[in-house]
Design a protein around this motif. Structure first.
Motif, PDB file in Angstrom:
ATOM      1  N   LYS A  65       0.792  -1.238   0.000  1.00 12.09           N
ATOM      2  CA  LYS A  65       0.000   0.000   0.000  1.00 12.09           C
ATOM      3  C   LYS A  65       0.820   1.281   0.000  1.00 12.09           C
ATOM      4  O   LYS A  65       0.299   2.346   0.277  1.00 12.09           O
ATOM      5  N   ARG A  66       2.093   1.201  -0.287  1.00  8.12           N
ATOM      6  CA  ARG A  66       2.862   2.441  -0.401  1.00  8.12           C
ATOM      7  C   ARG A  66       4.056   2.322  -1.324  1.00  8.12           C
ATOM      8  O   ARG A  66       4.561   3.317  -1.810  1.00  8.12           O
ATOM      9  N   TYR A  68       6.005   0.929  -4.850  1.00  8.45           N
ATOM     10  CA  TYR A  68       5.695   0.612  -6.243  1.00  8.45           C
ATOM     11  C   TYR A  68       7.007   0.288  -6.949  1.00  8.45           C
ATOM     12  O   TYR A  68       8.011   0.954  -6.726  1.00  8.45           O
ATOM     13  N   ASP A  80       8.834   4.505  -2.765  1.00  6.73           N
ATOM     14  CA  ASP A  80       7.872   4.569  -1.679  1.00  6.73           C
ATOM     15  C   ASP A  80       7.307   5.980  -1.657  1.00  6.73           C
ATOM     16  O   ASP A  80       8.068   6.942  -1.523  1.00  6.73           O
ATOM     17  N   LEU A  81       6.009   6.097  -1.789  1.00  7.88           N
ATOM     18  CA  LEU A  81       5.409   7.428  -1.810  1.00  7.88           C
ATOM     19  C   LEU A  81       5.446   8.113  -0.452  1.00  7.88           C
ATOM     20  O   LEU A  81       5.520   9.326  -0.370  1.00  7.88           O
ATOM     21  N   ARG A  82       5.374   7.344   0.613  1.00  8.11           N
ATOM     22  CA  ARG A  82       5.385   7.895   1.972  1.00  8.11           C
ATOM     23  C   ARG A  82       4.469   9.103   2.105  1.00  8.11           C
ATOM     24  O   ARG A  82       4.875  10.168   2.589  1.00  8.11           O
ATOM     25  N   LEU A  83       3.254   8.951   1.665  1.00  8.91           N
ATOM     26  CA  LEU A  83       2.301  10.043   1.749  1.00  8.91           C
ATOM     27  C   LEU A  83       1.965  10.350   3.205  1.00  8.91           C
ATOM     28  O   LEU A  83       1.807   9.445   4.017  1.00  8.91           O
ATOM     29  N   THR A  84       1.850  11.619   3.506  1.00  2.00           N
ATOM     30  CA  THR A  84       1.445  12.058   4.833  1.00  2.00           C
ATOM     31  C   THR A  84       0.506  13.242   4.673  1.00  2.00           C
ATOM     32  O   THR A  84       0.359  13.797   3.590  1.00  2.00           O
ATOM     33  N   LEU A  88      -1.915  12.116   1.914  1.00  2.00           N
ATOM     34  CA  LEU A  88      -2.449  10.834   2.352  1.00  2.00           C
ATOM     35  C   LEU A  88      -3.961  10.901   2.520  1.00  2.00           C
ATOM     36  O   LEU A  88      -4.681   9.978   2.127  1.00  2.00           O
ATOM     37  N   CYS A  91      -5.269  11.067  -1.321  1.00  2.00           N
ATOM     38  CA  CYS A  91      -4.947   9.908  -2.163  1.00  2.00           C
ATOM     39  C   CYS A  91      -5.322   8.589  -1.508  1.00  2.00           C
ATOM     40  O   CYS A  91      -5.563   7.603  -2.206  1.00  2.00           O
ATOM     41  N   GLY A  92      -5.364   8.565  -0.194  1.00  2.00           N
ATOM     42  CA  GLY A  92      -5.662   7.324   0.502  1.00  2.00           C
ATOM     43  C   GLY A  92      -7.121   7.161   0.878  1.00  2.00           C
ATOM     44  O   GLY A  92      -7.487   6.226   1.565  1.00  2.00           O
TER      45      GLY A  92
END
Length: 141
Positions: A65-66, A68, A80-84, A88, A91-92
């Motif tokens: 889930k993060r 690709y 790793d997108l490491r969305l926060t 996040l 996009c999440g």
């Protein structure tokens, strides 16, 4: 121009009568983590896309889930997108609870204030200050 083909199962592509054309004519490929990538049946599918044993290991042990796995003629890498924060939250947002929240916020705030109110509802801090920084300056009178 770009054409994007997306599937959650490599078997969808492999079973297609145009599989060879799809694989050959899509030079950029993005693979999601798959802990079953090293299993014989899955590995055969990935090898049909030209992936090596090492690439299968990368895909099998990548964080779900993060991460690709990006592959194109010029190179390949796991990223790793490491969305926060806001990224996040936006996009999440895909769960049924998120959809319920989206519907409620949209009904309450309307499309013009949706992003601002949705981010606040998701607990993102300093939404007003950040979004206000992107507003065009007021015209001088």
């Amino acid at each position: 121009m770009a054409v994007v083909f997306a599937t959650q199962s490599l078997d969808d592509v492999a079973a297609s009568p145009i599989a060879a054309a799809l694989i050959e004519n899509c030079p950029t490929q993005v693979f999601l983590p798959n802990p079953r990538a090293l299993e014989p049946a899955s590995g055969d599918l990935y090898r049909a896309f030209g992936l090596t044993r090492r690439q299968l290991e990368v895909i099998a042990f990548a964080p779900p889930k993060r991460a690709y796995y990006w592959r194109q003629p010029g190179g390949r890498r796991l990223f790793d997108l490491r969305l926060t924060g806001a990224a996040l939250a936006l996009c999440g947002a895909g769960s049924p609870d998120d959809q319920t929240l989206i519907d409620a916020v949209l009904a309450r705030s309307g499309p013009d204030r949706f992003a601002r109110e949705f981010l606040k509802a998701k607990g993102v801090q300093n939404v007003d200050a950040v979004l206000d920084a992107f507003d065009p300056p007021l015209a001088a009178e």
